[in-house]
Design an enzyme around this catalytic site. Structure first.
Site, short mmCIF file in Angstrom:
data_model
loop_
_atom_site.label_atom_id
_atom_site.label_comp_id
_atom_site.label_asym_id
_atom_site.label_seq_id
_atom_site.Cartn_x
_atom_site.Cartn_y
_atom_site.Cartn_z
N GLY A 69 -3.61 -2.34 13.69
CA GLY A 69 -3.14 -0.96 13.76
C GLY A 69 -3.38 -0.45 15.18
N GLY A 70 -3.38 0.85 15.34
CA GLY A 70 -3.56 1.41 16.67
C GLY A 70 -4.85 0.96 17.33
N ALA A 71 -5.94 0.93 16.58
CA ALA A 71 -7.23 0.57 17.16
C ALA A 71 -7.26 -0.89 17.58
CB ALA A 71 -8.36 0.87 16.17
N GLY A 72 -6.82 -1.77 16.68
CA GLY A 72 -6.85 -3.21 16.97
C GLY A 72 -5.95 -3.57 18.14
N PHE B 134 -2.03 22.50 15.28
CA PHE B 134 -2.56 21.73 14.18
C PHE B 134 -3.85 22.38 13.70
CE2 PHE B 134 -1.74 17.65 12.13
CZ PHE B 134 -0.44 17.40 12.54
N ASP C 140 -11.46 -3.63 3.89
CA ASP C 140 -12.02 -4.99 3.94
C ASP C 140 -13.13 -5.12 4.97
OD1 ASP C 140 -9.89 -5.23 2.25
OD2 ASP C 140 -8.79 -6.71 3.44
N GLN D 137 -11.89 12.59 3.31
CA GLN D 137 -11.01 13.76 3.46
C GLN D 137 -9.84 13.75 2.47
OE1 GLN D 137 -8.32 14.36 7.14
NE2 GLN D 137 -9.86 15.96 7.29
N HIS E 272 -6.37 15.46 2.07
CA HIS E 272 -5.39 16.22 2.84
C HIS E 272 -4.73 17.22 1.90
CE1 HIS E 272 -1.89 17.22 5.24
NE2 HIS E 272 -2.36 16.52 6.25
N LEU F 215 2.23 11.75 2.03
CA LEU F 215 1.79 12.84 2.87
C LEU F 215 2.94 13.72 3.38
CD1 LEU F 215 -0.98 13.74 4.08
CD2 LEU F 215 -0.02 12.98 6.25
N GLU G 275 0.56 18.00 8.21
CA GLU G 275 0.09 19.33 8.58
C GLU G 275 1.01 19.95 9.64
OE1 GLU G 275 -4.28 19.43 8.79
OE2 GLU G 275 -3.98 20.36 10.74
N ARG H 169 -8.85 21.00 7.13
CA ARG H 169 -8.34 20.47 5.87
C ARG H 169 -9.28 20.67 4.69
NH1 ARG H 169 -5.74 15.04 8.55
NH2 ARG H 169 -4.01 16.19 9.47
N HIS I 205 -7.11 10.93 1.75
CA HIS I 205 -6.40 10.67 2.99
C HIS I 205 -7.17 9.87 4.02
CE1 HIS I 205 -3.42 11.45 6.04
NE2 HIS I 205 -4.27 12.11 6.81
N GLU J 178 -10.28 3.75 12.06
CA GLU J 178 -10.72 4.45 10.85
C GLU J 178 -11.86 3.73 10.13
OE1 GLU J 178 -7.58 5.91 8.33
OE2 GLU J 178 -8.98 6.37 6.70
N ARG K 12 -12.64 15.47 9.50
CA ARG K 12 -11.85 15.19 10.70
C ARG K 12 -10.77 16.24 10.88
NH1 ARG K 12 -6.82 12.73 11.65
NH2 ARG K 12 -6.58 12.01 9.51
C1 LIG Z 1 0.28 9.25 5.97
C2 LIG Z 1 -0.71 9.41 7.06
C3 LIG Z 1 -0.46 10.25 8.13
C4 LIG Z 1 -1.38 10.41 9.17
N1 LIG Z 1 -1.08 11.23 10.23
C5 LIG Z 1 -1.96 11.32 11.26
C6 LIG Z 1 -1.65 12.11 12.40
O1 LIG Z 1 -0.58 12.73 12.49
N2 LIG Z 1 -2.54 12.18 13.41
C7 LIG Z 1 -3.72 11.49 13.35
O2 LIG Z 1 -4.48 11.56 14.30
N3 LIG Z 1 -4.03 10.72 12.29
C8 LIG Z 1 -3.17 10.62 11.25
N4 LIG Z 1 -3.50 9.83 10.17
C9 LIG Z 1 -4.70 9.00 10.22
C10 LIG Z 1 -4.45 7.76 11.07
O3 LIG Z 1 -3.10 7.42 11.03
C11 LIG Z 1 -5.25 6.56 10.61
O4 LIG Z 1 -6.57 6.92 10.49
C12 LIG Z 1 -5.14 5.45 11.63
O5 LIG Z 1 -3.80 5.14 11.87
C13 LIG Z 1 -5.87 4.20 11.24
O6 LIG Z 1 -5.63 3.22 12.23
P1 LIG Z 1 -6.44 1.86 12.32
O7 LIG Z 1 -5.98 1.17 13.52
O8 LIG Z 1 -7.88 2.15 12.19
O9 LIG Z 1 -6.00 1.10 11.00
P2 LIG Z 1 -4.58 0.68 10.39
O10 LIG Z 1 -3.44 1.16 11.19
O11 LIG Z 1 -4.62 1.03 8.95
O12 LIG Z 1 -4.59 -0.87 10.55
C14 LIG Z 1 -5.46 -1.70 9.84
C15 LIG Z 1 -5.17 -3.10 10.23
O13 LIG Z 1 -6.16 -3.96 9.71
C16 LIG Z 1 -5.55 -5.08 9.13
N5 LIG Z 1 -6.47 -5.57 8.10
C17 LIG Z 1 -7.06 -4.88 7.12
N6 LIG Z 1 -7.85 -5.68 6.39
C18 LIG Z 1 -7.77 -6.90 6.94
C19 LIG Z 1 -8.34 -8.17 6.64
N7 LIG Z 1 -9.16 -8.35 5.62
N8 LIG Z 1 -8.03 -9.22 7.41
C20 LIG Z 1 -7.15 -9.08 8.45
N9 LIG Z 1 -6.59 -7.91 8.77
C21 LIG Z 1 -6.89 -6.84 8.03
C22 LIG Z 1 -4.22 -4.60 8.63
O14 LIG Z 1 -3.31 -5.66 8.54
C23 LIG Z 1 -3.85 -3.63 9.73
O15 LIG Z 1 -3.23 -4.33 10.77
C24 LIG Z 1 -2.58 9.69 9.12
C25 LIG Z 1 -2.85 8.85 8.04
C26 LIG Z 1 -1.94 8.70 7.03
C27 LIG Z 1 -2.28 7.82 5.88
#
Ligand SMILES: Cc1cc2nc3c(=O)[nH]c(=O)nc-3n(C[C@H](O)[C@H](O)[C@H](O)COP(=O)(O)OP(=O)(O)OC[C@H]3O[C@@H](n4cnc5c(N)ncnc54)[C@H](O)[C@@H]3O)c2cc1C
Ligand code: SF4
Ligand code: FES
Lengths: 243, 578
Positions: B13-16, B115, B216, B235, B237, B247, B250, B281, B351, B382, B393
């Site tokens: 995701g964004g962090a990775g 926001f 996980d 949280q 939402h 969702l 907001e 929220r 959320h 996250e 948050r």
């Molecule tokens: C509908 C929605 C709207 C949102 N809108 C906003 C917003 O407008 N602004 C804001 O700041 N935040 C928002 N958030 C929150 C934010 O989007 C998330 O907190 C954030 O995107 C999480 O990113 P991440 O990189 O931590 O994880 P994720 O993007 O969830 O990525 C997780 C990754 O881990 C991998 N993974 C998981 N388990 C395993 C495993 N066992 N082995 C290998 N890979 C694994 C998955 O494949 C995936 O690639 C929103 C959240 C949601 C649900």
């Protein structure tokens, strides 16, 4: 209401050929097809294979053929594809990509073509002052194409790919457009060899099947034609076009 | 099969992905993800990413930091919040420079909108701080970062699901993963491992989270004895689509949308006179539930699933199509309504996990209240808890968290791995994973996971939801222990090896059960109300006893609780009113 889910199944490990299996499921007309598939997976048959994640049409995991049309199971409501009690919904994997398990296809070829068009901003001019400027109108020119979730519905819907497996395909071309139409991008020439090749943009015959199948309402066929025109214009002018 | 990499990043995701961009420039890096990278749930984020650019009105990083601290009900570590908000500005410019198509102001600058909880001058009124690309900001961030990884030729192992960590004492040596396509177990020896596995909203019945959000990373850490931090803070939402939990950003309220009860009354006037619908929220979600309980929901039957209206009919078609197109499309698809004509039926939806794997500001995992580091183990996004979100948050701060702390972790890892040798791993390190996977697939009769999953989600929703009491949470802890016992008898129905999604989902269920238990136990322990944790039996915040982080360690079927101090070095905790 009661519906019958008729699913094309195939496990290359153990099956000689694909076959259909039917499941009877109780489903509300307003439920998603994905909910019905999840019901099968959780309570009837854990071995059914399909991909899913977001469940609301934004991740591109669950594209499949639903009653012969390509689309997302999570964006298809039961009432869109079944009207009466006992109606059958036929679910098959996407076309032109090897089946790995039931509704799961190998997307390698699709992603390879996507990567081949260099799907990233190409711009070597340093930025002064934090951000590059762009007007809302300039951004609007390619806005729809930024919606792509790489679900491959359009790929499976395209009749040309049935005849020419090497064709670049709708999504990759639309993504090339996304960048070359971006005022901040300078990579048209870099992408040209892939786009202006016999299997690049030219095999497209304007069937519009991609556009009709796209769950993100991208004007794919139009974008493909615009890329063709950009290439032609560039040939005429002998230099890089401005839009 | 055994692989060797300096750096293994779990999650795309964004962090990775941000961490991967930085780490791969400095070390031999592999990204493992159970989903194709662009399917990650970051792509679902809608409303925006905050940074005090001041493009449309005056703004300061300091105000942003203060809002973050106050929004988190003073459980935020303040130095970390300062880093988050100061580095925000460059982070957003960097995304733009890498190609992210933000919406623009008339001058062609990045546009910004309001926001919840984001204010000017320490709470005077709402400020326009959220940078956005229509209502698909997360999609654009995910796409942009993935595109950059393609450009930089980052090595991806797509559809590899990590099931275990390889550790000796307090050093991480790698991970064990299942390759979905073959069912094979792979060992990855690594000098550094970063977990970026996202949230775990699937603990709850109604959620905005994807099926893949099963926590996980935190669960694997918990089973290795690493305590999880602040897990009681989850949280809800305010605006999920009634019944589905999908969702409604907001941003709808940021653009002027209004919450109304059955009398058409803008009830947030009664709860938050200054910020109204743009209060944080936790406050809005509680206010909604209070309305429902008073019979002011749209049906008026006081039932927990009664709903309210989000009114966007006065925003006009133009705003809806240019700034909120996806929201409009969700309403059309799933509700058959056009938000330009009809109000949207909404209800709070599970959320975001404020809690998670404790880390320092470099993403290094911490394993106790004294800040002891687990060598070579990192977390970001996250699944991590820095903590910049505290007890609640603010919207748009998570996407920001991903890019700021994903980047910081990637850079730190790049330096760290240069100083140490490649750890030795052997096939024996996969023995644990092998043995429990063998049990799940041994073909003996046993229940399928479906019912257990349903029961867990209902239980968490009803007993560890928005309002909490000791008796309900205690009942939840007991019931979760019983569900975990039943889980031991679960068997997988699919006997295949390739794409055995049945097996992988049962493993995910085990993770959710562990995290549910930790969440319920942490919530029961905290005898106060703070941020998203609101107890009917302890309705006030109690700084004397509870201004501290919870650390919860899983030990068999019990959860051991301890604590960690909060950094309040900049602002004294004050009562939280808006
Ligand atoms: C509908 C929605 C709207 C949102 N809108 C906003 C917003 O407008 N602004 C804001 O700041 N935040 C928002 N958030 C929150 C934010 O989007 C998330 O907190 C954030 O995107 C999480 O990113 P991440 O990189 O931590 O994880 P994720 O993007 O969830 O990525 C997780 C990754 O881990 C991998 N993974 C998981 N388990 C395993 C495993 N066992 N082995 C290998 N890979 C694994 C998955 O494949 C995936 O690639 C929103 C959240 C949601 C649900
Ligand atoms: S263009 Fe549309 S149909 Fe094709 S991959 Fe992208 S989102 Fe899917
Ligand atoms: S599950 Fe994400 S698009 Fe359908």
């Amino acid at each position: 209401m009661k519906i019958v889910l008729k699913v094309e199944r195939f496990n290359p490990e153990s099956d000689a050929a694909p076959y259909y299996q039917s499941y009877e499921v109780d489903a509300e007309p307003n439920e998603r097809l994905l909910d019905a598939l999840m019901h099968v997976k959780r309570f009837l048959d854990g071995s059914l294979g399909f991909r899913k994640s977001c469940a609301h049409g934004v991740c591109g995991s669950d594209a499949m053929r639903i009653n012969g049309k390509d689309g997302l199971a999570c964006k298809t409501l039961i009432k869109d594809v079944a009207q009466e009690d006992g109606d059958t919904i036929t679910v098959q994997p996407l076309r032109y990509l090897p089946v790995q398990r039931d509704l799961i296809v190998d997307q390698d070829a699709f992603f390879k073509k996507y990567r081949s068009i260099k799907p990233y901003l190409i711009n070597t001019t340093p930025v002064d002052q934090g951000e590059r400027r762009q007007s809302q109108a300039e951004r609007g020119k390619f806005d729809d194409t930024t919606n792509c979730i790489l679900c491959a519905s359009c790929y499976s819907a395209c009749p040309v790919l049935g005849e020419n497996a090497a064709f670049l395909g709708p999504a990759a071309i639309a993504q090339a457009y996304r960048f070359i139409a971006d005022t901040r991008d300078e990579g048209f020439a870099d992408r040209l060899p892939v786009l202006d090749a016999p299997d690049g943009v030219w095999p497209c015959q304007n069937h519009f099947k991609c556009t009709q199948s796209c769950p993100r309402s991208i004007l794919i066929t139009k974008r493909i034609n615009q890329v063709k025109r950009m290439i032609e214009k560039q040939r005429d002018a002998g230099d890089t076009p401005s839009d | 099969m055994i692989h060797q990499f300096d750096t293994v990043i779990v999650g795309s995701g964004g962090a990775g992905l941000y961490a991967a961009l930085e780490a791969s420039e400095r070390s031999k890096t592999a990204v493992l993800s159970k989903l194709y990278p662009i399917r990650s749930h970051t792509g679902a984020a809608q409303g925006g990413i905050s940074a005090a650019l001041g493009n449309v009105e005056e703004d300061k990083a300091e105000w942003h930091a203060f809002d973050t601290v106050k929004g988190g009900d003073y459980l935020v570590d303040q130095a970390a919040a300062k880093i988050l908000t100061e580095e925000a500005i460059q982070a957003v410019y960097d995304l733009e420079n890498r190609g992210l198509p933000f919406n623009r102001t008339p001058e062609g600058k990045i546009d910004q909108r309001r926001f919840g909880g984001h204010t000017r001058n320490f709470g005077e009124g709402p400020v326009r701080r959220a940078c956005y690309a229509a209502d698909r900001t997360g999609h654009m961030i995910l796409q942009t970062l993935y595109q950059q990884c393609i450009k930089n030729e980052v090595a991806f192992f797509d559809e590899f699901q990590v099931v275990d960590l390889i550790m000796t004492d307090t050093t991480c040596n790698g991970v064990v993963a299942v390759e979905l396509a073959t069912g094979e177990l792979h060992l990855f020896a690594a000098k550094a491992v970063l977990f970026a596995t996202g949230g775990f909203g699937r603990m709850f019945k109604i959620t905005s989270n994807a099926y893949a959000n099963t926590g996980d990373g935190p669960a694997v850490c918990a089973r290795k004895g690493i305590p999880l931090m602040d897990m009681e803070f989850f949280q809800f939402h305010p605006t999920g689509i009634m019944g589905l939990g999908i969702l409604i950003s907001e941003a709808v309220r940021g653009e002027g949308g209004i919450l109304r009860n059955r009398d058409g009354h803008r009830f947030m006037e009664d709860y938050s006179p200054t910020l109204l619908d743009l209060a944080p929220r936790d406050i809005v979600a509680r206010s909604m539930l209070t309305e429902v309980r008073a019979g002011k929901g749209i049906r008026g039957d006081r039932k927990i699933d009664d709903y309210l209206h989000l009114d966007a009919t006065h925003l006009g078609k133009e705003t809806l199509t240019t700034k909120l197109p996806d929201i409009s499309s969700f309403c059309q698809t799933y509700l058959g309504i056009d938000p330009a004509d009809s109000p949207i039926p909404v209800l709070p939806t599970a959320h975001y996990a404020m809690g998670g794997i404790p880390t320092d500001v470099h993403g290094r995992v911490i394993c106790d209240g004294q800040g002891t580091i687990v060598n070579g183990l990192y977390a970001a996004g996250e699944c991590a808890c820095v903590s910049v979100h505290g007890a609640n948050r603010l919207g748009t701060n998570s996407l920001l968290d991903l890019v700021v702390f994903g980047r910081r972790a990637g850079i730190h890892i790049g330096d760290y791995v240069k100083q140490i040798d490649m750890p030795q791993v052997s096939a024996a390190d996969a023995a644990d994973a092998q043995s429990w996977m063998a049990r799940l697939t041994d073909g003996s009769p046993g229940p399928h996971g479906g019912r257990i999953s349903e029961e867990m989600q209902t239980l968490m929703m009803e007993k560890v939801g928005i309002y909490r009491t000791a008796s309900e949470m205690a009942a939840a802890v007991d019931a979760l222990q019983a569900l975990r016992e039943r889980y031991q008898t679960v068997r997988v129905q699919d006997s295949g090896k390739q794409f055995n999604t049945d097996l992988l989902e049962v493993i995910e269920l085990g993770n959710l059960l562990d995290l549910s238990l930790i969440t319920a136990a942490s919530a029961l322990n905290r005898q106060e109300s703070r941020g998203a944790h609101s107890r009917e039996d302890f309705p006030e915040r109690d700084d004397d006893r509870w201004l501290k982080h919870t650390l919860a360690q899983l030990a068999g079927d019990i959860v051991r609780l301890s604590d960690k101090p909060v950094d309040t070095s900049i602002w004294e905790p004050k009562p939280r009113t808006y």
